[in-house]
Motif scaffolding. Structure first.
Motif, PDB file in Angstrom:
ATOM      1  N   LYS A   3       0.807  -1.219   0.000  1.00  0.00           N
ATOM      2  CA  LYS A   3       0.000   0.000   0.000  1.00  0.00           C
ATOM      3  C   LYS A   3       0.846   1.278   0.000  1.00  0.00           C
ATOM      4  O   LYS A   3       0.291   2.372  -0.086  1.00  0.00           O
ATOM      5  CB  LYS A   3      -0.907   0.027   1.238  1.00  0.00           C
ATOM      6  CG  LYS A   3      -1.901  -1.116   1.327  1.00  0.00           C
ATOM      7  CD  LYS A   3      -2.925  -1.067   0.216  1.00  0.00           C
ATOM      8  CE  LYS A   3      -3.963  -2.165   0.367  1.00  0.00           C
ATOM      9  NZ  LYS A   3      -4.962  -2.145  -0.723  1.00  0.00           N
ATOM     10  N   LEU A   4       2.176   1.120   0.106  1.00  0.00           N
ATOM     11  CA  LEU A   4       3.025   2.304   0.240  1.00  0.00           C
ATOM     12  C   LEU A   4       3.698   2.660  -1.081  1.00  0.00           C
ATOM     13  O   LEU A   4       4.242   1.788  -1.759  1.00  0.00           O
ATOM     14  CB  LEU A   4       4.110   2.068   1.295  1.00  0.00           C
ATOM     15  CG  LEU A   4       3.646   1.961   2.741  1.00  0.00           C
ATOM     16  CD1 LEU A   4       4.853   1.763   3.645  1.00  0.00           C
ATOM     17  CD2 LEU A   4       2.872   3.197   3.172  1.00  0.00           C
ATOM     18  N   PRO A   5       3.711   3.950  -1.440  1.00  0.00           N
ATOM     19  CA  PRO A   5       4.511   4.393  -2.580  1.00  0.00           C
ATOM     20  C   PRO A   5       5.989   4.413  -2.164  1.00  0.00           C
ATOM     21  O   PRO A   5       6.305   4.365  -0.974  1.00  0.00           O
ATOM     22  CB  PRO A   5       3.985   5.811  -2.845  1.00  0.00           C
ATOM     23  CG  PRO A   5       3.466   6.284  -1.532  1.00  0.00           C
ATOM     24  CD  PRO A   5       2.937   5.066  -0.836  1.00  0.00           C
ATOM     25  N   PRO A   6       6.913   4.480  -3.124  1.00  0.00           N
ATOM     26  CA  PRO A   6       8.341   4.414  -2.784  1.00  0.00           C
ATOM     27  C   PRO A   6       8.779   5.409  -1.714  1.00  0.00           C
ATOM     28  O   PRO A   6       9.527   5.059  -0.805  1.00  0.00           O
ATOM     29  CB  PRO A   6       9.021   4.695  -4.130  1.00  0.00           C
ATOM     30  CG  PRO A   6       8.044   4.195  -5.147  1.00  0.00           C
ATOM     31  CD  PRO A   6       6.697   4.497  -4.583  1.00  0.00           C
ATOM     32  N   ALA A   7       8.307   6.645  -1.826  1.00  0.00           N
ATOM     33  CA  ALA A   7       8.761   7.667  -0.870  1.00  0.00           C
ATOM     34  C   ALA A   7       8.386   7.296   0.556  1.00  0.00           C
ATOM     35  O   ALA A   7       9.176   7.459   1.490  1.00  0.00           O
ATOM     36  CB  ALA A   7       8.165   9.022  -1.245  1.00  0.00           C
ATOM     37  N   MET A   8       7.163   6.771   0.748  1.00  0.00           N
ATOM     38  CA  MET A   8       6.721   6.447   2.105  1.00  0.00           C
ATOM     39  C   MET A   8       7.388   5.201   2.649  1.00  0.00           C
ATOM     40  O   MET A   8       7.344   4.937   3.855  1.00  0.00           O
ATOM     41  CB  MET A   8       5.195   6.292   2.136  1.00  0.00           C
ATOM     42  CG  MET A   8       4.466   7.620   1.999  1.00  0.00           C
ATOM     43  SD  MET A   8       2.708   7.483   2.371  1.00  0.00           S
ATOM     44  CE  MET A   8       2.730   7.136   4.122  1.00  0.00           C
ATOM     45  N   MET A   9       8.039   4.401   1.784  1.00  0.00           N
ATOM     46  CA  MET A   9       8.807   3.269   2.281  1.00  0.00           C
ATOM     47  C   MET A   9      10.098   3.727   2.941  1.00  0.00           C
ATOM     48  O   MET A   9      10.681   3.015   3.756  1.00  0.00           O
ATOM     49  CB  MET A   9       9.135   2.318   1.128  1.00  0.00           C
ATOM     50  CG  MET A   9       7.938   1.602   0.521  1.00  0.00           C
ATOM     51  SD  MET A   9       8.481   0.460  -0.780  1.00  0.00           S
ATOM     52  CE  MET A   9       6.910  -0.083  -1.440  1.00  0.00           C
ATOM     53  N   ILE A  10      10.543   4.911   2.584  1.00  0.00           N
ATOM     54  CA  ILE A  10      11.848   5.401   3.044  1.00  0.00           C
ATOM     55  C   ILE A  10      11.714   6.430   4.163  1.00  0.00           C
ATOM     56  O   ILE A  10      12.474   6.428   5.136  1.00  0.00           O
ATOM     57  CB  ILE A  10      12.605   6.041   1.857  1.00  0.00           C
ATOM     58  CG1 ILE A  10      12.890   4.970   0.801  1.00  0.00           C
ATOM     59  CG2 ILE A  10      13.890   6.695   2.307  1.00  0.00           C
ATOM     60  CD1 ILE A  10      13.460   5.517  -0.468  1.00  0.00           C
ATOM     61  N   ILE A  11      10.750   7.317   4.016  1.00  0.00           N
ATOM     62  CA  ILE A  11      10.632   8.466   4.922  1.00  0.00           C
ATOM     63  C   ILE A  11      10.629   8.071   6.396  1.00  0.00           C
ATOM     64  O   ILE A  11      11.286   8.731   7.216  1.00  0.00           O
ATOM     65  CB  ILE A  11       9.384   9.298   4.554  1.00  0.00           C
ATOM     66  CG1 ILE A  11       9.658  10.063   3.258  1.00  0.00           C
ATOM     67  CG2 ILE A  11       9.005  10.254   5.674  1.00  0.00           C
ATOM     68  CD1 ILE A  11       8.478  10.851   2.742  1.00  0.00           C
ATOM     69  N   PRO A  12       9.918   7.002   6.826  1.00  0.00           N
ATOM     70  CA  PRO A  12       9.936   6.671   8.254  1.00  0.00           C
ATOM     71  C   PRO A  12      11.325   6.382   8.808  1.00  0.00           C
ATOM     72  O   PRO A  12      11.560   6.549  10.012  1.00  0.00           O
ATOM     73  CB  PRO A  12       9.047   5.412   8.317  1.00  0.00           C
ATOM     74  CG  PRO A  12       8.151   5.524   7.135  1.00  0.00           C
ATOM     75  CD  PRO A  12       8.985   6.153   6.074  1.00  0.00           C
ATOM     76  N   ASP A  13      12.273   5.942   7.970  1.00  0.00           N
ATOM     77  CA  ASP A  13      13.628   5.641   8.439  1.00  0.00           C
ATOM     78  C   ASP A  13      14.534   6.872   8.453  1.00  0.00           C
ATOM     79  O   ASP A  13      15.702   6.769   8.855  1.00  0.00           O
ATOM     80  CB  ASP A  13      14.269   4.573   7.547  1.00  0.00           C
ATOM     81  CG  ASP A  13      13.625   3.205   7.762  1.00  0.00           C
ATOM     82  OD1 ASP A  13      13.049   2.993   8.845  1.00  0.00           O
ATOM     83  OD2 ASP A  13      13.699   2.373   6.847  1.00  0.00           O
ATOM     84  N   LEU A  14      14.016   7.997   7.977  1.00  0.00           N
ATOM     85  CA  LEU A  14      14.847   9.203   7.908  1.00  0.00           C
ATOM     86  C   LEU A  14      14.621  10.045   9.155  1.00  0.00           C
ATOM     87  O   LEU A  14      13.522  10.571   9.370  1.00  0.00           O
ATOM     88  CB  LEU A  14      14.498  10.017   6.654  1.00  0.00           C
ATOM     89  CG  LEU A  14      14.610   9.273   5.314  1.00  0.00           C
ATOM     90  CD1 LEU A  14      14.193  10.177   4.174  1.00  0.00           C
ATOM     91  CD2 LEU A  14      16.018   8.761   5.101  1.00  0.00           C
ATOM     92  N   PRO A  15      15.636  10.192   9.993  1.00  0.00           N
ATOM     93  CA  PRO A  15      15.442  10.953  11.238  1.00  0.00           C
ATOM     94  C   PRO A  15      15.391  12.458  11.017  1.00  0.00           C
ATOM     95  O   PRO A  15      14.750  13.175  11.780  1.00  0.00           O
ATOM     96  CB  PRO A  15      16.665  10.548  12.067  1.00  0.00           C
ATOM     97  CG  PRO A  15      17.705  10.197  11.048  1.00  0.00           C
ATOM     98  CD  PRO A  15      16.990   9.613   9.897  1.00  0.00           C
ATOM     99  N   ALA A  16      16.057  12.945   9.967  1.00  0.00           N
ATOM    100  CA  ALA A  16      16.145  14.395   9.762  1.00  0.00           C
ATOM    101  C   ALA A  16      14.937  14.904   8.990  1.00  0.00           C
ATOM    102  O   ALA A  16      14.526  14.328   7.979  1.00  0.00           O
ATOM    103  CB  ALA A  16      17.428  14.744   9.013  1.00  0.00           C
TER     104      ALA A  16
END
Length: 868
Positions: free
Chosen positions: A619-632
Motif C-alpha cells: 500500500k506504500l509508494p516508494p517515498a513512504m517506504m523510506i521516509i519513516p527511516d529518515l530521522p532528519a
C-alpha cells in the motif's frame, strides 16, 4: 369547276370539339371560293377554341381527382362521431369547387363535359363518406363495448361472486346495439362470457394456486410425474430405449440395420449388431444428450428433447429448443408439426407415422399435464364459471395452476436458500438464526428438503460452537481443529457424537482461519474491550484525542491477539489497511505530511509496525517506504518533494555522463545496503528498489543544483542523507555511532560462550527427511552454526540476530528456547570490553565452553559408537 377542300367536323378523342377533315367540293366561282375560305378559317378558329376547352376540362378533372382523394382522406381521418356530417361537408365544398372550376373553362361544351364527369366524382365521394362514417361509428361502438367488457372482466377478477350479474348485464347491453350485426353481437357476447368465466377462475387461481388445483383437478401436481416430468439423463435414456427396442435388420426407410435405435447408416463407425446396452447409452450420451446440452435443460423438457434428438435429429432438437424458449408444450408442438410434414410427404409408411405420434403423444401428455378427456378436468364441486369453459380453456387453467405452483415453489425455495446462506454466514461469526426454521419450512425444496434441514441444523450447532470457542486460545483451537480433542467413544451413539466432533472441528477451524486472515479485525469484532476501544477511537474529535485513542486501541488489540495466541499480531485490520491505502492513493497529502500524521497518530511505539504492515500489503509508494527511516526533517522533505517530480524532468537537469556516474555509484551503495538486509520477501525487495530510486533522485538533484560537481560525490551525499545513520560490516548493519570492531568482537565472544554450549535438540530446525537421530542432528547443527553463521540487524537496527546459511542456500534462524538469538549492540560492545581485560570472566567462560564442548562431543561420539 375546280375543287378545293372544305372541313367537316370530327369528334375529338376527348369527346369534345371537332377536328377538320378535307372533302372535295365544286367551286362555282372565284368569289364563292374566297367566301368559302373565310368560312373555313372561322370554323378552324372555333374548332381550336373547343380543343383547348376540352384539354383544360380533362386536366381539371385529373387534378381534381388527386386533390379530392387526398382531401377526403385527410378529412375522413380527422372525422369522429359527433362531428358535422362528413358527407354534407365534403359534397358542399365539392359543389363549390365544381362551379368555380367550370366557370373558368373557355367553352360551353367544355363546361358541360366537366360538369358531367364531376357528377360521377361527387357520387363516388358521397358513397365513400357514407361508408367511412358508418365504419367509424360502428368501430367506435365496438371500441366502447370492448372498453366496457375489459372493465367488466377486471370487475369479475376482483370479485368473482358478481360474475353472473356482470355477464347478464353486459350481454343485455350488447344485444341492444342495433348498429352491430346480430351474428357479430352473438360472437361478442360469447367471447365476453368466456373472458368473464376465465377471469373468475384466474382470480381464484391467483389467490391460492395449490388449493385451486386440488379443487378443480382433484389432486396436486407431482414434480417428476409422467414421462417428461423427471429430469436427468438416466430417466431420459430409459424412456428412449423403451421406445427404440433392440436389434432390427431394417430400420424404417433407411434400409440399414439398427440396435437400441442407433442406425448403422447414421453411425457408420459403430457395429450396431454387436452393440451392448451400456455402449448404446454411452453413444446416446455423447452424440445426442451432450449435443443438445441436456444437463442445462429444464427437467420437464429433457426427456422429450432427448427423444427428438434421437428420432428427429440433433439439429432439429436444438432449433426447437431455441424456438420454444424451453417451454415443453411449445417444443412438442414443433415436433408434431415436423412429423405431420413428413407424413404428408408420402415418403413414410402409415405404421411409421403412427409410431412417431404414439411416442410423441406420451411426451405431450406428460409435458403439458394433458387430460385424457374434458370430463376428467371437472370435479363435482366445480362452479359454473369452470363448467362453462371449453376443454382447451380448462387445460389452460390447469397448466397455469401447475406453473404458478412451480413458480411459487421456486420463489419460496430461492428465498429459503437465501435464508440458509445467511444462517451459514452468521454461524461462522457465532450468531444463531434469529428466526429459527422448522423442518416444515424446507418443503419448497422437495426431496432435498430433509438434507437441507439437516445442514441447517448443523449450521446452528456450528454457530453455538463458534460462539463458545471465541474465548479460546489458538493452541486449544488447533487441538480441536486437528481432531486431537474428540468426544466420540466406541459403542452406541458413536455416529451422532462423531458428527458433533466434526462440527466442533469446523467451528475451531473457522475461528483460526478468521484470526489468521485478519487478527486485528477479529479482535475488534469479537473482543468486547477492543470493540469499545475502537468506538472511542472513531468518536475522537481532535487530532490529540484521536492519537490517544488510537494508541490505546492498538494496545488493546495487540494484547487481545497475544491472549488469543496469534503468532503474527497486527496493528491494522484489513479494513484499516484498505482505508489507509485509499488515503495514500488520493495524493491529497505529501508523503512527508502523511507519514508525519501517521507517526503522530500511532506514536513512536506502533508507527513502525503500521508502516511495515502497509509495506507488506503493497500500500506504500516508494517515498513512504523510506521516509519513516529518515530521522532528519530536511531529508524527509527532500524525499517527499522529489518523489512528486517526474523522473524524466529530473534526469534532464544533468548531462548523460554525470547521470551514468550517479547510477553506478548508487548501485554500489544499494548493494552494500542490500547485503545487510538478509533474506527478504516481496515487500523487502520493493523497499530496496525504493531506496535505489530515491537515492538516485537525491543525487541528481544535488548535481543539478550544483551542490556537488561530479556524480560520485553527489551519490555519496545522497547515501549520507538516506542511510548515513548506518554503517556496514559485511551482512551486519549497525548504528553509525558504534565501533564495528567492538561489535563484531563481542558477537563472536557471545557465540562461543553463551550460544554454542547451550544449544539443545529442541533448538535444531526440523529435519524433514527424518534421516538423523536427535543427537546426530544436534552435532551437525552445532557445526553449521559454528562454521556458517552470520549476523543481521533487527528491524530497528538496535541488535544483531544470529542466522545460518545451509548447504542448499536456505536461511535458518538460530533459536534458543523458541526465540531467535539476538544480541543488542551495546551488550556486544560491553562483551568486547570485558574480553580485553586480563583474567576476566569472559576468558574463564571461554575456557569452560571449550572444555565442556569437547567433553560433550566425546560423549556423543561414544553414544553413537555404542549404538552402532
Amino acid at each position: 369547276m375546280a375543287t378545293i377542300p372544305v372541313y367537316e367536323r370530327r369528334v375529338l378523342p376527348s369527346g369534345v370539339g371537332v377536328t377538320p377533315r378535307a372533302q372535295g367540293a365544286q367551286v362555282a366561282s372565284t368569289g364563292q371560293a374566297i367566301a368559302g375560305v373565310g368560312r373555313a378559317l372561322g370554323q378552324f378558329a372555333e374548332q381550336e377554341m373547343e380543343d383547348r376547352g376540352a384539354l383544360e376540362a380533362s386536366n381539371a378533372l385529373s387534378k381534381g381527382d388527386v386533390q379530392w382523394r387526398d382531401q377526403f382522406t385527410e378529412r375522413a381521418n380527422a372525422w369522429k362521431p359527433g362531428d358535422p356530417d362528413l358527407r354534407e361537408s365534403v359534397t358542399k365544398d365539392f359543389d363549390t369547387w365544381t362551379q368555380e372550376t367550370a366557370s373558368k373553362l373557355p367553352t360551353r361544351k367544355a363546361q358541360m363535359y366537366f360538369q358531367q364527369n364531376a357528377i360521377q366524382m361527387k357520387s363516388r365521394l358521397d358513397r365513400e363518406a357514407f361508408m367511412h362514417q358508418e365504419r367509424t361509428i360502428t368501430n367506435s361502438v365496438l371500441q366502447s363495448t370492448q372498453e366496457g367488457i375489459d372493465a367488466d372482466v377486471q370487475s369479475v377478477f376482483a370479485d368473482p361472486s358478481r360474475r353472473e350479474e356482470i355477464i347478464n348485464r353486459r350481454v343485455a347491453v350488447i344485444e341492444s346495439i342495433g348498429r352491430i350485426d346480430p351474428a357479430k353481437r352473438r360472437e361478442i357476447s360469447l367471447k365476453f362470457s368466456e373472458q368473464a368465466n376465465m377471469a373468475a377462475e384466474q382470480s381464484e387461481l391467483a389467490a391460492d394456486p395449490s388449493g385451486y388445483y386440488a379443487r378443480r383437478f382433484g389432486s396436486m401436481p407431482v414434480d417428476g410425474a409422467g414421462v417428461s416430468g423427471s429430469g436427468g439423463f438416466n430417466h431420459s435414456i430409459d424412456l428412449l430405449l423403451k421406445n427404440e427396442g433392440g436389434y432390427t435388420k431394417v430400420d424404417g426407410t433407411s434400409g440399414a440395420p439398427a440396435n437400441f435405435g442407433i442406425n448403422q447408416k447414421a453411425n457408420p463407425d459403430i457395429d450396431v449388431k454387436g452393440l451392448t446396452r451400456e455402449k448404446a447409452v454411452e453413444i446416446y450420451k455423447q452424440r445426442y444428450w451432450d449435443k443438445i446440452n441436456g444437463d442445462a435443460l429444464p427437467p420437464e423438457l429433457q426427456a422429450t428433447a432427448m427423444d427428438a434428438a434421437a428420432n428427429q435429429g440433433v439439429a432439429n432438437a436444438n432449433k426447437w429448443i431455441a424456438e420454444s424458449g424451453g417451454d415443453p408444450v411449445r417444443f412438442n408442438e414443433l415436433r408434431r408439426a415436423h412429423y405431420e410434414s413428413l407424413i404428408a410427404s408420402g415418403k413414410y409408411t402409415e405404421a411409421e407415422g403412427k409410431s412417431w405420434m404414439r411416442r410423441l403423444s406420451a411426451h405431450e401428455k406428460a409435458s403439458a399435464g394433458a387430460l385424457p378427456s374434458a370430463d376428467d378436468a371437472v370435479m363435482p364441486t366445480s362452479p359454473g364459471s369452470f363448467m362453462a369453459l371449453s376443454y382447451d380453456k380448462r387445460l389452460q387453467l390447469r397448466r397455469a395452476a401447475d406453473s404458478a405452483i412451480k413458480q411459487n415453489t421456486a420463489v419460496a425455495a430461492q428465498a429459503l436458500r437465501g435464508r440458509l446462506a445467511d444462517s451459514s454466514a452468521m454461524a461462522k461469526d457465532g450468531i444463531l438464526d434469529p428466526q429459527p426454521l422448522t423442518a416444515e419450512s424446507f418443503a419448497p425444496l422437495g426431496v432435498d428438503g430433509a438434507v437441507a434441514f439437516a445442514e441447517y441444523t448443523r449450521t446452528q450447532q456450528l454457530a453455538r460452537d463458534v460462539s463458545s470457542f471465541k474465548g479460546a486460545d489458538n493452541r486449544t483451537l488447533e487441538a480441536v481443529a486437528s481432531g486431537g480433542v474428540v468426544r466420540a467413544v466406541a459403542g452406541a451413539g458413536y455416529a451422532a457424537e462423531d458428527a458433533r466432533d466434526k462440527v466442533r472441528q469446523q467451528a475451531a477451524a473457522s475461528i483460526l482461519q478468521q484470526r489468521n486472515a485478519d487478527p486485528a479485525g477479529y479482535a475488534a469484532k469479537n473482543v468486547p474491550a477492543v470493540t469499545e476501544s475502537m468506538r472511542s477511537m472513531l468518536d475522537a474529535k481532535t487530532p490529540e484525542d484521536q492519537a490517544v485513542a488510537t494508541q490505546a486501541f492498538t494496545r488493546q488489540t495487540l494484547a487481545a491477539q497475544q491472549t488469543m495466541g496469534v503468532r503474527n499480531p497486527r496493528v491494522l485490520s484489513k479494513a484499516a489497511v484498505d482505508d489507509l491505502g485509499v488515503r495514500i492513493a488520493k495524493g491529497d497529502e505529501s508523503a512527508a505530511d502523511l507519514t508525519a500524521a501517521l507517526e503522530a497518530q500511532y506514536g513512536k511505539q506502533y508507527f513502525p509496525m503500521v508502516m511495515r504492515e502497509l509495506m507488506q500489503d503493497s500500500k506504500l509508494p516508494p517515498a513512504m517506504m523510506i521516509i519513516p527511516d529518515l530521522p532528519a526533517a530536511d531529508a524527509r522533505e527532500t524525499v517527499s518533494r522529489l518523489s512528486a517530480i517526474k523522473r524524466s524532468d529530473l534526469d534532464a537537469g544533468v548531462d548523460a555522463g554525470m547521470l551514468k556516474d550517479i547510477k553506478a555509484k548508487v548501485t554500489d551503495h544499494i548493494a552494500e545496503f542490500r547485503l545487510s538486509a538478509g533474506p527478504i520477501g516481496k515487500a523487502g525487495a520493493e523497499q530496496m528498489s525504493a531506496y535505489q530510486e530515491m537515492m538516485e533522485r537525491v543525487a541528481i538533484d544535488f548535481a543539478a543544483r550544483g551542490v556537488h560537481k561530479n556524480g560520485g560525490a553527489a551519490a555519496d551525499a545522497a547515501r549520507q542523507m538516506l542511510i548515513g545513520k548506518y554503517q556496514f560490516d559485511g551482512t551486519l548493519r549497525m548504528p553509525a555511532g558504534v565501533s564495528p570492531g567492538a561489535v563484531t568482537g563481542g558477537l563472536s565472544k557471545t557465540l562461543q560462550s553463551t550460544v554454542l554450549p547451550v544449544l539443545t535438540e529442541t533448538d535444531v530446525p526440523v529435519d524433514i527427511t527424518g534421516a538423523r537421530t536427535g543427537t546426530e542432528a544436534l552435532i551437525e547443527w552445532r557445526n553449521s552454526v559454528a562454521s556458517r553463521h552470520f549476523w543481521l540487524a533487527n528491524n530497528d537496527t538496535t541488535a544483531a540476530q544470529l542466522w545460518v546459511k545451509g548447504k542448499n542456500g536456505e536461511f535458518f534462524r538460530v533459536m534458543q528456547n523458541g526465540q531467535q538469538v539476538e544480541v543488542p549492540f551495546d551488550a556486544a560492545t560491553n562483551m568486547a570490553e570485558l574480553a580485553a581485560q586480563p583474567h576476566n570472566r569472559a576468558r574463564a567462560a571461554q575456557r569452560t565452553y571449550r572444555e565442556s564442548l569437547a567433553a560433550g562431543t566425546r560423549k556423543i561420539e561414544q553414544q553413537m559408537q555404542q549404538a552402532k
